[in-house]
Design an enzyme around this catalytic site. Structure first.
Site, PDB file in Angstrom:
ATOM      1  N   CYS A  69      11.062   7.723   3.925  1.00 21.75           N
ATOM      2  CA  CYS A  69      11.000   7.547   2.483  1.00 21.75           C
ATOM      3  C   CYS A  69      12.440   7.577   1.966  1.00 21.75           C
ATOM      4  O   CYS A  69      13.119   8.584   2.075  1.00 21.75           O
ATOM      5  CB  CYS A  69      10.196   8.721   1.940  1.00 21.75           C
ATOM      6  SG  CYS A  69       9.914   8.787   0.202  1.00 21.75           S
ATOM      7  N   LEU A  70      12.907   6.449   1.475  1.00 23.05           N
ATOM      8  CA  LEU A  70      14.302   6.356   1.072  1.00 23.05           C
ATOM      9  C   LEU A  70      14.506   6.831  -0.367  1.00 23.05           C
ATOM     10  O   LEU A  70      13.565   6.881  -1.147  1.00 23.05           O
ATOM     11  CB  LEU A  70      14.779   4.913   1.217  1.00 23.05           C
ATOM     12  CG  LEU A  70      14.742   4.407   2.654  1.00 23.05           C
ATOM     13  CD1 LEU A  70      14.824   2.898   2.687  1.00 23.05           C
ATOM     14  CD2 LEU A  70      15.871   5.032   3.458  1.00 23.05           C
TER      15      LEU A  70
END
Ligand SMILES: [Zn+2]
Lengths: 396, 169
Positions: free
Chosen positions: B117-118
């Site tokens: 999850c950036l």
């Protein structure tokens, strides 16, 4: 000791349960939609639309093929609605499995955990309406291995082996949306993009006719702004939130507009935003960007311009539909000129003429990683082959 | 938005030039792949020189599927993980989705299949730097900061435990 009667009743009960688990249908196929109002006719209330004059020929719904890409919180409900409406054929794409963590959403059931989403969906949908033809693909459309097959399904998947009628994007990530955009621009397929924000309290649908309306590459993604400051949003320890309500509403908007488009009734919205915190639904029309990054979009735009030159009558109809949009040759809504880095605030949003409550996810392009990023030259003339480079990387 | 350490490591990575993906002209894609490898080699060399060597990557011969190892060192112990990703057909307009499959389900900061999850900064920055950013940049801007934050947390929670002999592999 149970009596024979009790045992027979129990057997029947178990048979029904097995049928439910297997998704076996409880009715046979129906050849022709009837408007007869009897409790055994699943189409009577739909055909009533025709009797009431809302829809001219409801039965046409059986001729259409719709692809639903992404069978998650929005896509599964979308597929169910279309199935209950008696759509001709559905093609479902997803590579995910049903998980217990999905149970805050509609459609899937706990006992389906572990099954592929498309397989589980097919079973349920087929039992709801055996008249709908359902085709499923359990793969990731963004990879090189699957992309060509994906495109060919869209090109030849209809009931008459031709191009499908509409694609509905119910995916949850930018990469998949760009892949769909790429495919639809390439083959000239009309599609709806849909999305629910990771904060679960906003969403949108957007109708894209390649060349006529802005494609997904024409502008940075739009987001429906909520009064909650995005920067204040706590993302510690979580990726995304989701609510069945928001997803259900977005799926409803998506299918409603799909039906209007396919069955030609009412006005098809080109963009509807949904801000759940204030129950605000901004709408607008996005014109294509003549500097779109996708050359296929530019080509489609030229084709559309040529088409309206040859068929000026369509514009008159358009103007009736979309009063706020003026179709003039130079009046393209979006300009993606280099935004002035000293004045970043007035870039995309003003040039896009966004209605209040909408904003772009980010501006492009501005200066990459300002000042501190000094360019390091690539010495690509060094003449090393790919194999040599691969080896060097391996032995580093 | 981007911390100083990340900014510094990014600035040492060569920028790419060729805007080509795996579905484009094979000659252009080959050129892009060479640039990718050149940038990656330089980045790994920089990391080694700075005493911060933290990953290795390689690809299939088409350059469409990448795999390797990344590691995190804490209290003299090396925690190593498999990393893998596909190059999407829309690359380099869209970044690859980096995945650490063995950590799937162990942290909320992941999507299905172990895709990390950036931060909210990643995608806008990537979009602004097409086609100059490549895999090395995705590693520096995406996976590096992710490991630095998430692995210590997972170690603390016991979701990740040190495996004997990891260092010798
Ligand atoms: Zn476009």
């Amino acid at each position: 000791m149970d009596t024979v009667e009790e045992l027979k009743a129990r057997v029947l009960e178990l048979e029904n349960e097995v049928a439910e688990l297997k998704g076996t249908s409880t009715r046979g196929r129906i050849d022709k939609m009837s408007a007869e109002v009897v409790d055994s006719n699943p189409y009577s209330r739909l055909m009533a639309l025709q009797k009431m004059g809302i829809v001219k020929n409801y039965e046409d719904v059986r001729t259409f093929t719709v692809a639903v890409v992404g069978v998650g919180g929005v896509g599964s409900v979308t597929a169910e609605m279309l199935t209950r409406c008696g759509i001709g054929k559905l093609i479902l794409f997803d590579y995910d499995k049903v998980e217990l963590a999905n149970m805050n959403r509609l459609f899937f059931q706990p006992h389906q955990s572990g099954q592929s989403k498309v397989e589980a969906a097919k079973n349920t949908l087929q039992s709801i309406n055996p008249d709908v033809e359902i085709e499923i693909y359990n793969y990731n459309i963004t990879t090189v291995d699957n992309y060509d097959d994906f495109v060919s399904r869209l090109e030849t998947g209809s009931k008459t082996k031709g191009q499908i009628d509409l694609l509905l994007s119910c995916v949850d990530n930018f990469e998949a949306r760009m892949t769909i955009n790429n495919a639809c621009n390439a083959i000239g397929l009309n599609w709806f993009e849909s999305g629910v924000a990771e904060n679960a309290v906003s969403g949108h649908i957007q109708f894209i006719i390649p060349g006529k309306y802005a494609c997904f590459s024409c502008a940075p993604p739009l987001i429906v702004s909520t009064k909650m400051d995005e920067k204040m949003l706590k993302k510690e320890g979580v990726c995304a939130a989701s609510l069945p309500t928001t997803m259900g509403i977005v799926a409803g908007l998506l299918v409603q507009n799909s039906l209007k488009y396919l069955l030609k009734f009412g006005d098809v919205s080109t963009y509807v935003g949904y801000n759940a915190l204030e129950d605000y639904f901004p709408t607008m029309t996005l014109k294509p960007n003549q500097n779109c990054d996708d050359s296929k979009c530019i080509k489609k735009q030229a084709e559309y311009q040529l088409y309206i030159k040859e068929h000026p009558e369509v514009l008159i109809e358009e103007v009736k539909e979309e009063t706020e949009v003026v179709h003039e040759d130079n009046d393209w809504g979006i300009s993606l000129v280099e935004s002035d880095p000293t004045n970043e605030e007035v870039s995309e949003e003003t040039s896009l003429n966004l209605v209040p409550g909408l904003k772009v996810a980010y501006d492009i392009p501005s200066k990459p990683l300002k000042e501190s990023h000094q360019e390091v030259e690539l010495d690509d003339d060094a003449g090393e082959s790919l194999d040599e480079l691969m080896n060097r990387m391996k032995n580093i | 938005m981007v911390d100083e350490a990340t900014r510094k490591s990014l600035s040492g990575i060569p920028l790419l030039k060729t805007k080509a993906g795996p579905k484009d002209d094979p000659k252009l894609w080959l050129q892009r792949l060479k640039e990718e490898y050149t940038a990656l080699i330089k980045y790994v060399e920089n990391n080694k020189a700075a005493g911060n060597d933290w990953f290795r990557l390689e690809s299939n011969k088409e350059g469409t599927r990448w795999f390797g190892k990344c590691w995190h060192v804490q209290d003299m112990l090396k925690y190593e993980f498999d990393v893998e990703f596909d190059i999407p057909v829309t690359y380099p307009v869209t970044a690859p989705e980096l995945a650490l499959p063995e950590l799937d389900g162990k942290t909320a900061k992941m999507y299905r299949g172990g895709k990390i999850c950036l931060t909210d900064h990643f995608k806008p920055l990537w979009a602004k730097n097409v086609p100059k950013f490549g895999i090395a940049h995705a590693m520096a801007l995406g996976l590096g900061p992710w490991l630095a934050v998430e692995i210590p947390e997972m170690i603390e929670k016991g979701a990740v435990v040190y495996k004997e002999g990891e260092d010798k592999k």
